[in-house]
Write a protein that holds these residues in place. Structure first.
Motif, mmCIF file in Angstrom:
data_model
loop_
_atom_site.group_PDB
_atom_site.id
_atom_site.type_symbol
_atom_site.label_atom_id
_atom_site.label_comp_id
_atom_site.label_asym_id
_atom_site.label_seq_id
_atom_site.Cartn_x
_atom_site.Cartn_y
_atom_site.Cartn_z
ATOM 1 N N THR A 301 19.671 22.782 -87.113
ATOM 2 C CA THR A 301 19.935 23.267 -85.770
ATOM 3 C C THR A 301 21.103 22.484 -85.178
ATOM 4 O OG1 THR A 301 17.610 23.766 -85.567
ATOM 5 C CG2 THR A 301 18.862 23.667 -83.511
ATOM 6 N N PRO A 302 22.108 23.171 -84.638
ATOM 7 C CA PRO A 302 23.251 22.454 -84.050
ATOM 8 C C PRO A 302 22.874 21.875 -82.694
ATOM 9 C CG PRO A 302 23.492 24.808 -83.705
ATOM 10 C CD PRO A 302 22.233 24.629 -84.503
ATOM 11 N N PRO A 303 23.679 20.945 -82.186
ATOM 12 C CA PRO A 303 23.406 20.423 -80.846
ATOM 13 C C PRO A 303 23.470 21.542 -79.805
ATOM 14 C CG PRO A 303 25.288 19.278 -81.876
ATOM 15 C CD PRO A 303 24.896 20.376 -82.787
ATOM 16 N N ALA A 304 22.721 21.391 -78.729
ATOM 17 C CA ALA A 304 22.743 22.387 -77.642
ATOM 18 C C ALA A 304 24.159 22.492 -77.080
ATOM 19 C CB ALA A 304 21.781 21.969 -76.541
ATOM 20 N N ARG A 305 24.453 23.641 -76.478
ATOM 21 C CA ARG A 305 25.846 23.936 -76.115
ATOM 22 C C ARG A 305 26.490 22.879 -75.209
ATOM 23 N NH1 ARG A 305 27.882 29.861 -74.546
ATOM 24 N NH2 ARG A 305 26.988 30.208 -76.613
ATOM 25 N N ASP A 306 25.793 22.453 -74.153
ATOM 26 C CA ASP A 306 26.461 21.493 -73.249
ATOM 27 C C ASP A 306 26.675 20.156 -73.945
ATOM 28 O OD1 ASP A 306 23.745 21.074 -73.275
ATOM 29 O OD2 ASP A 306 23.644 20.392 -71.189
ATOM 30 N N HIS A 307 25.716 19.795 -74.798
ATOM 31 C CA HIS A 307 25.850 18.557 -75.558
ATOM 32 C C HIS A 307 27.018 18.691 -76.549
ATOM 33 C CE1 HIS A 307 23.796 15.442 -78.367
ATOM 34 N NE2 HIS A 307 24.722 14.893 -77.628
ATOM 35 N N ALA A 308 27.042 19.823 -77.247
ATOM 36 C CA ALA A 308 28.124 20.057 -78.221
ATOM 37 C C ALA A 308 29.476 20.011 -77.527
ATOM 38 C CB ALA A 308 27.924 21.407 -78.907
ATOM 39 N N ASP A 309 29.558 20.632 -76.361
ATOM 40 C CA ASP A 309 30.843 20.684 -75.658
ATOM 41 C C ASP A 309 31.286 19.285 -75.240
ATOM 42 O OD1 ASP A 309 30.905 23.348 -76.083
ATOM 43 O OD2 ASP A 309 30.566 23.955 -74.003
ATOM 44 N N ARG A 310 30.302 18.444 -74.882
ATOM 45 C CA ARG A 310 30.682 17.058 -74.541
ATOM 46 C C ARG A 310 31.163 16.331 -75.792
ATOM 47 N NH1 ARG A 310 26.282 17.112 -71.199
ATOM 48 N NH2 ARG A 310 24.988 15.947 -72.654
ATOM 49 N N LEU A 311 30.456 16.578 -76.896
ATOM 50 C CA LEU A 311 30.823 15.872 -78.132
ATOM 51 C C LEU A 311 32.219 16.256 -78.626
ATOM 52 C CD1 LEU A 311 27.414 15.969 -80.014
ATOM 53 C CD2 LEU A 311 28.615 13.922 -79.256
ATOM 54 N N ILE A 312 32.590 17.506 -78.415
ATOM 55 C CA ILE A 312 33.935 17.891 -78.880
ATOM 56 C C ILE A 312 34.967 17.728 -77.762
ATOM 57 C CG2 ILE A 312 33.053 19.497 -80.627
ATOM 58 C CD1 ILE A 312 34.209 21.755 -78.736
ATOM 59 N N ALA A 313 34.520 17.093 -76.669
ATOM 60 C CA ALA A 313 35.406 16.782 -75.545
ATOM 61 C C ALA A 313 36.036 18.032 -74.959
ATOM 62 C CB ALA A 313 36.488 15.788 -75.973
ATOM 63 N N LEU A 314 35.207 19.084 -74.869
ATOM 64 C CA LEU A 314 35.730 20.336 -74.321
ATOM 65 C C LEU A 314 36.005 20.213 -72.829
ATOM 66 C CD1 LEU A 314 36.373 23.129 -75.379
ATOM 67 C CD2 LEU A 314 34.124 23.869 -74.663
ATOM 68 N N ASP A 315 35.261 19.283 -72.196
ATOM 69 C CA ASP A 315 35.495 19.105 -70.764
ATOM 70 C C ASP A 315 36.672 18.151 -70.500
ATOM 71 O OD1 ASP A 315 34.409 16.776 -71.603
ATOM 72 O OD2 ASP A 315 32.677 16.801 -70.271
ATOM 73 N N GLY A 316 37.333 17.774 -71.585
ATOM 74 C CA GLY A 316 38.543 16.981 -71.432
ATOM 75 C C GLY A 316 38.293 15.488 -71.283
ATOM 76 N N THR A 317 37.006 15.056 -71.386
ATOM 77 C CA THR A 317 36.737 13.618 -71.227
ATOM 78 C C THR A 317 36.788 12.902 -72.572
ATOM 79 O OG1 THR A 317 34.396 14.088 -71.386
ATOM 80 C CG2 THR A 317 35.326 13.843 -69.177
#
Ligand code: KDG
Length: 317
Positions: A301-317
């Motif tokens: 199972t992949p990480p949940a979407r908000d977690h995944a987005d943080r991990l790939i720095a989608l929010d730019g952080t």
């Protein structure tokens, strides 16, 4: 409209309880496998609507597959049952620590899935998604299966976005022309996933991602997987698009590599469905692959979407 339809053979998978040769492993744990349903399961776990189209036997292993895949939230209503043929199964060993090599024993010749054809598959259900995900494994199952792939990849009005993972399986090759059919099929797709090593083994292409792109210029998006190094995507259709985008892979302690390619494809497709830039799609691919690489089974199972987005720095952080 369902986001993704994945069509292909799924099998009950037997994972070794200990390292060693197939000849020596004393017992196996039951799990599920099947490159295309793996993609559907990971995409469903990542919050997309997904359907798996396949064919299983009217047997307990068929029940197990359908129930487990449905358990991921995948629509299995178009899976057909073959009263005369069994569900395929396969066994594998743990990877050798030094070489990474492992043994695979398929018991799938004459399986229910090998009887998939335009007559036994619900083609309307197969074509009903935004994306149709197929793989070269199906081409190797039987002539009927290969013909089915040719018909599903034919360019016709309203065709879903065609995603094709080459997935050359040398253990399934029955004719020397097999790998060429995979090249042919890849040419007909919109998004193609292929390993650098796979392209060399199947097609004799050396010279890295650029050489593979030169041999496969047709797909709007070509993703060349370069193992632990990373992956390069070619999406040169738009005049402004860079010729190639490389993203390094994540460093993980690999438990079992089987299924990592499927998870990568699912991550990339998830980013595609979300309209994310190429770099983010590749990062999601690597992130989802890391989950599969660090679990013994074919599916993680992949990480949940908000977690995944943080991990790939989608929010730019
Ligand atoms: O990509 C993982 C698959 O290889 C595995 O789940 C089994 O579909 C399978 C196959 O044909 O090898």
């Amino acid at each position: 409209v369902v986001d993704v339809v994945a069509l292909g053979e799924s099998m009950v998978t037997f994972l070794p309880t200990r390292p060693g040769r197939l000849a020596d492993v004393p017992s196996f744990d039951r799990a599920i496998g099947g490159a295309e349903s793996n993609v559907a399961c990971v995409l469903a776990a990542a919050g997309h609507s997904a359907r798996w189209v396949g064919r299983v036997g009217a047997d307990g292993f068929g029940d197990h597959l359908v129930e487990r895949i449905a358990g991921y939230g995948v629509d299995v209503s178009s899976v057909s049952r073959d009263p005369a043929r069994p569900t395929g199964v396969y066994f594998r060993t743990a990877a050798d620590r030094g070489t990474g090599a492992h043994e695979v024993a398929y018991y799938r010749a004459g399986s229910a899935a090998s009887a998939m054809s335009a007559a036994t598959v619900d083609l309307t259900a197969a074509r009903a998604g935004r994306v149709l995900h197929l793989s070269g494994i199906t081409a190797a199952l039987s002539e009927d299966c290969r013909a089915l792939l040719y018909s599903l990849t034919a360019r016709r009005p309203g065709r879903p976005l065609l995603s094709f993972d080459v997935n050359d399986r040398p253990a399934l090759r029955s004719t020397p022309e097999g790998p060429l059919a995979l090249l042919d099929l890849a040419r007909r797709a919109d998004i193609v996933f292929v390993g650098e090593d796979e392209a060399e083994e199947a097609w004799g292409i050396t010279g890295g991602p650029e050489a593979i792109r030169a041999a496969l210029p047709e797909p709007g998006l070509l993703v060349v997987k370069q193992g632990e190094k990373g992956a390069t995507a070619f999406g040169g259709r738009r005049p402004t698009a860079p010729p190639a985008t490389f993203e390094p892979a994540l460093h993980v302690d690999v438990v079992a590599a089987t299924g990592a390619g499927d998870a990568f494809a699912a991550g990339f497709l998830s980013g595609t469905l979300r309209g994310l830039p190429l770099t983010s799609r590749l990062r999601l691919g690597h992130l989802f692959a890391a989950a599969a690489l660090t679990t013994p089974g074919d599916l993680a199972t992949p990480p949940a979407r908000d977690h995944a987005d943080r991990l790939i720095a989608l929010d730019g952080t």
